[in-house]
Write an enzyme that holds these catalytic residues in place. Structure first.
Site, PDB file in Angstrom:
ATOM      1  N   GLY A 138      37.122 -44.268 -22.164  1.00 40.35           N
ATOM      2  CA  GLY A 138      36.235 -43.802 -23.245  1.00 40.35           C
ATOM      3  C   GLY A 138      35.798 -42.369 -23.008  1.00 40.35           C
ATOM      4  CB  ALA A 139      37.173 -39.838 -20.695  1.00 44.30           C
ATOM      5  CB  SER A 140      37.804 -38.807 -26.154  1.00 44.37           C
ATOM      6  OG  SER A 140      39.040 -38.787 -25.497  1.00 44.37           O
ATOM      7  CE1 TYR A 168      29.008 -53.242 -28.902  1.00 42.19           C
ATOM      8  CE2 TYR A 168      26.753 -54.053 -28.786  1.00 42.19           C
ATOM      9  CZ  TYR A 168      27.703 -53.095 -28.469  1.00 42.19           C
ATOM     10  OH  TYR A 168      27.347 -52.000 -27.717  1.00 42.19           O
ATOM     11  CB  ALA A 169      25.823 -60.482 -28.947  1.00 41.83           C
ATOM     12  CB  ALA A 170      30.435 -62.962 -27.731  1.00 45.42           C
ATOM     13  CE  LYS A 191      29.455 -53.398 -25.244  1.00 42.55           C
ATOM     14  NZ  LYS A 191      30.129 -52.463 -24.334  1.00 42.55           N
TER      15      LYS A 191
HETATM   16  N1  NAD Z   1      25.636 -45.678 -28.161  1.00 42.81           N
HETATM   17  C1  NAD Z   1      24.836 -46.707 -27.926  1.00 42.81           C
HETATM   18  O1  NAD Z   1      23.706 -46.795 -28.449  1.00 42.81           O
HETATM   19  C2  NAD Z   1      25.278 -47.788 -26.964  1.00 42.81           C
HETATM   20  C3  NAD Z   1      24.323 -48.718 -26.534  1.00 42.81           C
HETATM   21  C4  NAD Z   1      24.699 -49.708 -25.641  1.00 42.81           C
HETATM   22  C5  NAD Z   1      26.007 -49.780 -25.203  1.00 42.81           C
HETATM   23  N2  NAD Z   1      26.926 -48.884 -25.624  1.00 42.81           N
HETATM   24  C6  NAD Z   1      28.274 -49.017 -25.113  1.00 42.81           C
HETATM   25  O2  NAD Z   1      28.652 -47.813 -24.455  1.00 42.81           O
HETATM   26  C7  NAD Z   1      30.086 -47.700 -24.462  1.00 42.81           C
HETATM   27  C8  NAD Z   1      30.442 -46.301 -24.907  1.00 42.81           C
HETATM   28  O3  NAD Z   1      30.071 -46.154 -26.264  1.00 42.81           O
HETATM   29  P1  NAD Z   1      29.563 -44.789 -26.893  1.00 42.81           P
HETATM   30  O4  NAD Z   1      28.257 -45.061 -27.507  1.00 42.81           O
HETATM   31  O5  NAD Z   1      29.720 -43.691 -25.903  1.00 42.81           O
HETATM   32  O6  NAD Z   1      30.612 -44.685 -28.104  1.00 42.81           O
HETATM   33  P2  NAD Z   1      31.671 -43.569 -28.518  1.00 42.81           P
HETATM   34  O7  NAD Z   1      32.290 -44.075 -29.757  1.00 42.81           O
HETATM   35  O8  NAD Z   1      31.007 -42.230 -28.535  1.00 42.81           O
HETATM   36  O9  NAD Z   1      32.735 -43.609 -27.332  1.00 42.81           O
HETATM   37  C9  NAD Z   1      33.597 -44.697 -27.142  1.00 42.81           C
HETATM   38  C10 NAD Z   1      34.973 -44.180 -26.731  1.00 42.81           C
HETATM   39  O10 NAD Z   1      35.810 -45.316 -26.483  1.00 42.81           O
HETATM   40  C11 NAD Z   1      37.091 -45.039 -27.001  1.00 42.81           C
HETATM   41  N3  NAD Z   1      37.818 -46.284 -27.314  1.00 42.81           N
HETATM   42  C12 NAD Z   1      37.445 -47.242 -28.220  1.00 42.81           C
HETATM   43  N4  NAD Z   1      38.382 -48.211 -28.258  1.00 42.81           N
HETATM   44  C13 NAD Z   1      39.357 -47.861 -27.372  1.00 42.81           C
HETATM   45  C14 NAD Z   1      40.593 -48.447 -26.977  1.00 42.81           C
HETATM   46  N5  NAD Z   1      41.041 -49.602 -27.516  1.00 42.81           N
HETATM   47  N6  NAD Z   1      41.333 -47.821 -26.038  1.00 42.81           N
HETATM   48  C15 NAD Z   1      40.913 -46.648 -25.507  1.00 42.81           C
HETATM   49  N7  NAD Z   1      39.765 -46.032 -25.851  1.00 42.81           N
HETATM   50  C16 NAD Z   1      39.000 -46.631 -26.771  1.00 42.81           C
HETATM   51  C17 NAD Z   1      36.818 -44.230 -28.276  1.00 42.81           C
HETATM   52  O11 NAD Z   1      37.958 -43.485 -28.684  1.00 42.81           O
HETATM   53  C18 NAD Z   1      35.655 -43.351 -27.834  1.00 42.81           C
HETATM   54  O12 NAD Z   1      36.093 -42.106 -27.315  1.00 42.81           O
HETATM   55  C19 NAD Z   1      30.586 -48.811 -25.384  1.00 42.81           C
HETATM   56  O13 NAD Z   1      31.046 -49.888 -24.594  1.00 42.81           O
HETATM   57  C20 NAD Z   1      29.355 -49.219 -26.152  1.00 42.81           C
HETATM   58  O14 NAD Z   1      29.403 -50.558 -26.579  1.00 42.81           O
HETATM   59  C21 NAD Z   1      26.592 -47.874 -26.498  1.00 42.81           C
END
Ligand code: NAD
Length: 242
Positions: free
Chosen positions: A12-14, A146-148, A150
């Site tokens: 998720g590095a992008s 989503y909850a399941a 996480k």
């Molecule tokens: N933003 C929030 O409020 C929040 C809160 C709690 C948990 N999270 C969790 O944090 C994590 C990161 O989310 P974020 O908020 O940074 O979101 P984001 O959308 O900014 O980043 C998620 C990244 O994951 C990549 N990704 C998604 N599906 C993919 C796949 N199948 N293969 C490869 N890459 C994939 C996307 O391209 C994106 O770059 C997630 O697991 C999310 O559920 C986020």
């Protein structure tokens, strides 16, 4: 925190939490391998990016082998890739909708961790950090998928930690609260939604993804050698207020 000489894989590095984690690791001296389904804008001599779908085991095996050949070791894995739910009651979810969330948020972590743990086990050292969510513990309607996923991450984290106990590999999870990222920008740019969200968070504000990344780095570092199988909530006090 000193990560000089450490090789860390970040999914998720992008975007969002994964991107902040990769940036902070680079600032602290690590070599970072970013994995994401999207390209990255990151430019750094110690950063290498691969586009992959974390649900695709074949892609994972070939990239993990290439990384091991190039770097000779993998010291840490931060599983940050994820997607949000379909916002429907569970009885309206199709199998495909359910499976898309579970396979990305849960199976993706299983697959990456399985193949990278295999490399770490040879060195008898490693750290794996999985991103869960406050929605693993505090629920509202229309987020069963989503909850399941996480809640599954919390359980998977603990179970993996026990399976790896003889290899000096610690597995922990971070459960963020409301955080401003690519996933949530549209919602939090809406003044009404932002105001409401901030009103229910004891800290009174949404997190910056760097605030989540700092805890991921702590768990990846040598400062946390005796924490294992744990999930740390980084939510501005949201959980304790419920
Ligand atoms: N933003 C929030 O409020 C929040 C809160 C709690 C948990 N999270 C969790 O944090 C994590 C990161 O989310 P974020 O908020 O940074 O979101 P984001 O959308 O900014 O980043 C998620 C990244 O994951 C990549 N990704 C998604 N599906 C993919 C796949 N199948 N293969 C490869 N890459 C994939 C996307 O391209 C994106 O770059 C997630 O697991 C999310 O559920 C986020």
């Amino acid at each position: 925190m000193d990560f000089k000489g450490k090789v860390i894989v970040v999914t998720g590095a992008s975007s969002g939490i994964g991107k902040s984690t990769a940036e902070l690791l680079l600032e602290n001296g690590a070599a970072v391998i970013g994995l994401d389904k999207n390209e990255s804008s990151m430019q750094h001599e110690r950063y290498r990016h691969y586009c992959l779908d974390i649900r695709n085991e074949q892609q994972i095996v070939s990239i993990v082998n290439e990384v091991e050949n190039l770097y000779g070791r993998i010291d840490g894995l931060a599983n940050c890739a994820g997607i949000y739910s379909n916002s429907k009651p569970f009885f309206e979810l199709s199998f495909e909708e359910w499976d898309n969330v579970i396979s990305t948020n849960l199976t993706g972590i299983f697959l990456l961790s399985k193949h990278i743990a295999g490399k770490m086990m040879k060195n008898k050292a490693g750290k794996i950090i999985n991103i869960s969510c406050i929605r693993s513990r505090i629920f509202r309607p229309e987020m069963a998928d989503y909850a399941a996923s996480k809640g599954g991450v919390v359980a998977l984290t603990a179970a993996m930690a026990l399976d790896l106990k003889d290899y000096n590999i610690q597995v922990n999870s971070v459960a963020p609260g409301f955080t401003y990222t690519g996933m949530t920008a549209e919602s939090f740019n809406d003044a009404q939604i932002r105001e409401f969200s901030e009103s229910i968070i004891p800290a009174g504000r949404i997190a910056d993804p760097k605030e989540i990344a700092k805890v991921v780095l702590f768990l990846l570092s040598d400062l946390s050698t005796y924490i294992n199988g744990e999930t740390i909530f980084v939510d501005g006090g949201f959980k304790i207020s419920k």
